[in-house]
Design a protein around this motif. Structure first.
Motif, PDB file in Angstrom:
ATOM      1  N   MET A   1       0.837  -1.183   0.000  1.00  0.00           N
ATOM      2  CA  MET A   1       0.000   0.000   0.000  1.00  0.00           C
ATOM      3  C   MET A   1       0.881   1.245   0.000  1.00  0.00           C
ATOM      4  SD  MET A   1      -3.378   0.712   1.911  1.00  0.00           S
ATOM      5  CE  MET A   1      -4.162   2.257   1.901  1.00  0.00           C
ATOM      6  N   ILE A   2       0.506   2.220  -0.797  1.00  0.00           N
ATOM      7  CA  ILE A   2       1.273   3.461  -0.912  1.00  0.00           C
ATOM      8  C   ILE A   2       0.977   4.342   0.302  1.00  0.00           C
ATOM      9  CG2 ILE A   2       1.642   5.529  -2.292  1.00  0.00           C
ATOM     10  CD1 ILE A   2       0.866   3.907  -4.744  1.00  0.00           C
ATOM     11  N   ASP A   3       2.016   4.975   0.821  1.00  0.00           N
ATOM     12  CA  ASP A   3       1.912   5.877   1.971  1.00  0.00           C
ATOM     13  C   ASP A   3       0.914   7.002   1.669  1.00  0.00           C
ATOM     14  OD1 ASP A   3       2.299   7.653   4.052  1.00  0.00           O
ATOM     15  OD2 ASP A   3       4.438   7.878   3.728  1.00  0.00           O
ATOM     16  N   GLU A   4      -0.103   7.134   2.527  1.00  0.00           N
ATOM     17  CA  GLU A   4      -1.148   8.139   2.315  1.00  0.00           C
ATOM     18  C   GLU A   4      -0.594   9.565   2.370  1.00  0.00           C
ATOM     19  OE1 GLU A   4      -5.527   9.298   3.993  1.00  0.00           O
ATOM     20  OE2 GLU A   4      -4.842   7.232   4.114  1.00  0.00           O
ATOM     21  N   GLN A   5       0.419   9.814   3.200  1.00  0.00           N
ATOM     22  CA  GLN A   5       1.030  11.146   3.267  1.00  0.00           C
ATOM     23  C   GLN A   5       1.622  11.524   1.912  1.00  0.00           C
ATOM     24  OE1 GLN A   5       4.245  11.686   6.049  1.00  0.00           O
ATOM     25  NE2 GLN A   5       4.639  13.759   5.346  1.00  0.00           N
ATOM     26  N   TYR A   6       2.241  10.560   1.249  1.00  0.00           N
ATOM     27  CA  TYR A   6       2.839  10.816  -0.058  1.00  0.00           C
ATOM     28  C   TYR A   6       1.761  11.181  -1.077  1.00  0.00           C
ATOM     29  CZ  TYR A   6       5.897  10.176  -4.091  1.00  0.00           C
ATOM     30  OH  TYR A   6       6.627  10.378  -5.223  1.00  0.00           O
ATOM     31  N   ILE A   7       0.665  10.453  -1.063  1.00  0.00           N
ATOM     32  CA  ILE A   7      -0.446  10.750  -1.981  1.00  0.00           C
ATOM     33  C   ILE A   7      -1.022  12.125  -1.678  1.00  0.00           C
ATOM     34  CG2 ILE A   7      -2.800  10.071  -2.617  1.00  0.00           C
ATOM     35  CD1 ILE A   7      -1.845   7.152  -2.277  1.00  0.00           C
ATOM     36  N   ASN A   8      -1.194  12.449  -0.397  1.00  0.00           N
ATOM     37  CA  ASN A   8      -1.704  13.767  -0.019  1.00  0.00           C
ATOM     38  C   ASN A   8      -0.750  14.882  -0.442  1.00  0.00           C
ATOM     39  OD1 ASN A   8      -4.049  12.718   1.054  1.00  0.00           O
ATOM     40  ND2 ASN A   8      -3.220  12.584   3.123  1.00  0.00           N
ATOM     41  N   ALA A   9       0.549  14.626  -0.335  1.00  0.00           N
ATOM     42  CA  ALA A   9       1.539  15.615  -0.768  1.00  0.00           C
ATOM     43  C   ALA A   9       1.449  15.835  -2.280  1.00  0.00           C
ATOM     44  CB  ALA A   9       2.941  15.175  -0.364  1.00  0.00           C
ATOM     45  N   LEU A  10       1.313  14.747  -3.032  1.00  0.00           N
ATOM     46  CA  LEU A  10       1.169  14.883  -4.486  1.00  0.00           C
ATOM     47  C   LEU A  10      -0.096  15.667  -4.838  1.00  0.00           C
ATOM     48  CD1 LEU A  10       2.220  11.314  -5.638  1.00  0.00           C
ATOM     49  CD2 LEU A  10       3.458  13.447  -6.084  1.00  0.00           C
ATOM     50  N   LYS A  11      -1.179  15.382  -4.152  1.00  0.00           N
ATOM     51  CA  LYS A  11      -2.429  16.114  -4.388  1.00  0.00           C
ATOM     52  C   LYS A  11      -2.260  17.587  -4.048  1.00  0.00           C
ATOM     53  CE  LYS A  11      -5.623  12.287  -3.488  1.00  0.00           C
ATOM     54  NZ  LYS A  11      -6.635  11.769  -2.540  1.00  0.00           N
ATOM     55  N   ALA A  12      -1.619  17.862  -2.924  1.00  0.00           N
ATOM     56  CA  ALA A  12      -1.433  19.253  -2.497  1.00  0.00           C
ATOM     57  C   ALA A  12      -0.604  20.036  -3.502  1.00  0.00           C
ATOM     58  CB  ALA A  12      -0.767  19.291  -1.122  1.00  0.00           C
ATOM     59  N   LEU A  13       0.380  19.387  -4.092  1.00  0.00           N
ATOM     60  CA  LEU A  13       1.273  20.082  -5.022  1.00  0.00           C
ATOM     61  C   LEU A  13       0.707  20.156  -6.439  1.00  0.00           C
ATOM     62  CD1 LEU A  13       4.663  18.684  -3.748  1.00  0.00           C
ATOM     63  CD2 LEU A  13       3.712  20.971  -3.379  1.00  0.00           C
ATOM     64  N   SER A  14      -0.470  19.585  -6.656  1.00  0.00           N
ATOM     65  CA  SER A  14      -1.061  19.611  -8.000  1.00  0.00           C
ATOM     66  C   SER A  14      -1.717  20.949  -8.332  1.00  0.00           C
ATOM     67  CB  SER A  14      -2.085  18.479  -8.147  1.00  0.00           C
ATOM     68  OG  SER A  14      -3.217  18.728  -7.333  1.00  0.00           O
ATOM     69  N   ASN A  51      -4.897  26.901   1.160  1.00  0.00           N
ATOM     70  CA  ASN A  51      -3.758  26.281   0.476  1.00  0.00           C
ATOM     71  C   ASN A  51      -2.634  25.940   1.452  1.00  0.00           C
ATOM     72  OD1 ASN A  51      -4.835  26.170  -2.106  1.00  0.00           O
ATOM     73  ND2 ASN A  51      -4.170  28.237  -2.605  1.00  0.00           N
ATOM     74  N   LEU A  52      -2.344  26.846   2.376  1.00  0.00           N
ATOM     75  CA  LEU A  52      -1.304  26.570   3.362  1.00  0.00           C
ATOM     76  C   LEU A  52      -1.712  25.414   4.278  1.00  0.00           C
ATOM     77  CD1 LEU A  52      -0.224  30.214   4.187  1.00  0.00           C
ATOM     78  CD2 LEU A  52       1.193  28.464   3.102  1.00  0.00           C
ATOM     79  N   LYS A  53      -2.990  25.372   4.648  1.00  0.00           N
ATOM     80  CA  LYS A  53      -3.475  24.264   5.481  1.00  0.00           C
ATOM     81  C   LYS A  53      -3.369  22.937   4.740  1.00  0.00           C
ATOM     82  CE  LYS A  53      -6.608  26.836   8.411  1.00  0.00           C
ATOM     83  NZ  LYS A  53      -8.006  27.188   8.707  1.00  0.00           N
ATOM     84  N   MET A  54      -3.620  22.928   3.443  1.00  0.00           N
ATOM     85  CA  MET A  54      -3.492  21.689   2.668  1.00  0.00           C
ATOM     86  C   MET A  54      -2.042  21.212   2.655  1.00  0.00           C
ATOM     87  SD  MET A  54      -6.120  21.873  -0.515  1.00  0.00           S
ATOM     88  CE  MET A  54      -5.796  20.172  -0.972  1.00  0.00           C
ATOM     89  N   LEU A  55      -1.109  22.145   2.492  1.00  0.00           N
ATOM     90  CA  LEU A  55       0.310  21.781   2.514  1.00  0.00           C
ATOM     91  C   LEU A  55       0.710  21.275   3.904  1.00  0.00           C
ATOM     92  CD1 LEU A  55       1.696  24.749   0.401  1.00  0.00           C
ATOM     93  CD2 LEU A  55       1.653  22.340  -0.283  1.00  0.00           C
ATOM     94  N   TYR A  56       0.142  21.884   4.923  1.00  0.00           N
ATOM     95  CA  TYR A  56       0.399  21.436   6.299  1.00  0.00           C
ATOM     96  C   TYR A  56      -0.158  20.033   6.520  1.00  0.00           C
ATOM     97  CZ  TYR A  56      -0.381  20.937  11.293  1.00  0.00           C
ATOM     98  OH  TYR A  56      -0.432  20.438  12.573  1.00  0.00           O
ATOM     99  N   ARG A  57      -1.399  19.815   6.141  1.00  0.00           N
ATOM    100  CA  ARG A  57      -2.032  18.500   6.334  1.00  0.00           C
ATOM    101  C   ARG A  57      -1.350  17.410   5.525  1.00  0.00           C
ATOM    102  NH1 ARG A  57      -7.766  21.168   6.051  1.00  0.00           N
ATOM    103  NH2 ARG A  57      -8.005  21.777   8.218  1.00  0.00           N
ATOM    104  N   ALA A  58      -0.724  17.803   4.422  1.00  0.00           N
ATOM    105  CA  ALA A  58       0.002  16.836   3.595  1.00  0.00           C
ATOM    106  C   ALA A  58       1.378  16.516   4.188  1.00  0.00           C
ATOM    107  CB  ALA A  58       0.152  17.378   2.178  1.00  0.00           C
ATOM    108  N   GLY A  59       1.709  17.175   5.298  1.00  0.00           N
ATOM    109  CA  GLY A  59       2.985  16.901   5.959  1.00  0.00           C
ATOM    110  C   GLY A  59       4.162  17.631   5.356  1.00  0.00           C
ATOM    111  N   LEU A  60       3.898  18.678   4.575  1.00  0.00           N
ATOM    112  CA  LEU A  60       4.981  19.411   3.920  1.00  0.00           C
ATOM    113  C   LEU A  60       5.415  20.655   4.691  1.00  0.00           C
ATOM    114  CD1 LEU A  60       3.625  19.106   0.276  1.00  0.00           C
ATOM    115  CD2 LEU A  60       5.537  17.839   1.299  1.00  0.00           C
ATOM    116  N   LEU A  61       4.509  21.201   5.516  1.00  0.00           N
ATOM    117  CA  LEU A  61       4.799  22.415   6.281  1.00  0.00           C
ATOM    118  C   LEU A  61       4.466  22.213   7.753  1.00  0.00           C
ATOM    119  CD1 LEU A  61       3.210  25.206   4.006  1.00  0.00           C
ATOM    120  CD2 LEU A  61       5.582  24.401   4.013  1.00  0.00           C
ATOM    121  N   ASN A  62       5.097  23.024   8.578  1.00  0.00           N
ATOM    122  CA  ASN A  62       4.744  23.168   9.988  1.00  0.00           C
ATOM    123  C   ASN A  62       4.035  24.509  10.128  1.00  0.00           C
ATOM    124  OD1 ASN A  62       6.169  20.842  11.024  1.00  0.00           O
ATOM    125  ND2 ASN A  62       8.048  21.978  10.635  1.00  0.00           N
TER     126      ASN A  62
END
Length: 131
Positions: A1-14, A51-62
């Motif tokens: 199974m693919i890491d959900e954080q990775y998928i969320n990060a890809l979605k956030a950066l789209s 947008n910033l919250k999406m990047l945060y929830r995707a694990g890319l930002l604090n």
């Protein structure tokens, strides 16, 4: 199974604005307040905050609240596949981000002692833009 954080990060950066914001965090090595991001991107509080919250929830930002400001910073990635994603964005051509980088430098120049003291779309910001 693919890491959900990775998928969320890809979605956030789209999204173009989220990609531009994340690219900035990779290149400025500083925190950015929501108010500053609004001026840098040229978008509404609702959209920038979302947008910033999406990047945060995707694990890319604090994020951290300081007084009336919410500041976002780059989050260090521990997993190798997320590190590759970050490096992929970091390696995008600077020429694609020149205007947003220019606006970021201008907006951060309004700080006093490294602190955000000016709200979004201020007279000081408009003067810097030559409006």
């Amino acid at each position: 199974m693919i890491d959900e954080q990775y998928i969320n990060a890809l979605k956030a950066l789209s999204d173009q604005n989220r990609l531009r914001l994340f690219w900035l965090f990779l290149h400025i090595d500083d925190c950015i307040a929501v108010a500053e991001a609004m001026d840098i991107i040229g978008d509404t509080h609702y959209n920038v905050s979302r947008n910033l919250k999406m990047l945060y929830r995707a694990g890319l930002l604090n994020h951290q609240k300081q007084g009336k400001w919410v500041f976002y910073t780059l989050k260090t990635q521990a997993q190798t596949h997320c590190q590759y994603l970050v490096e992929s964005v970091r390696s995008l051509p600077d020429s694609e981000f020149q205007e947003v980088a220019r606006r970021c430098r201008l907006r951060l120049s309004l700080r006093i002692d490294g602190e955000c003291v000016v709200g979004p779309d201020s007279e000081e910001w408009q003067n810097l833009l030559g409006k």
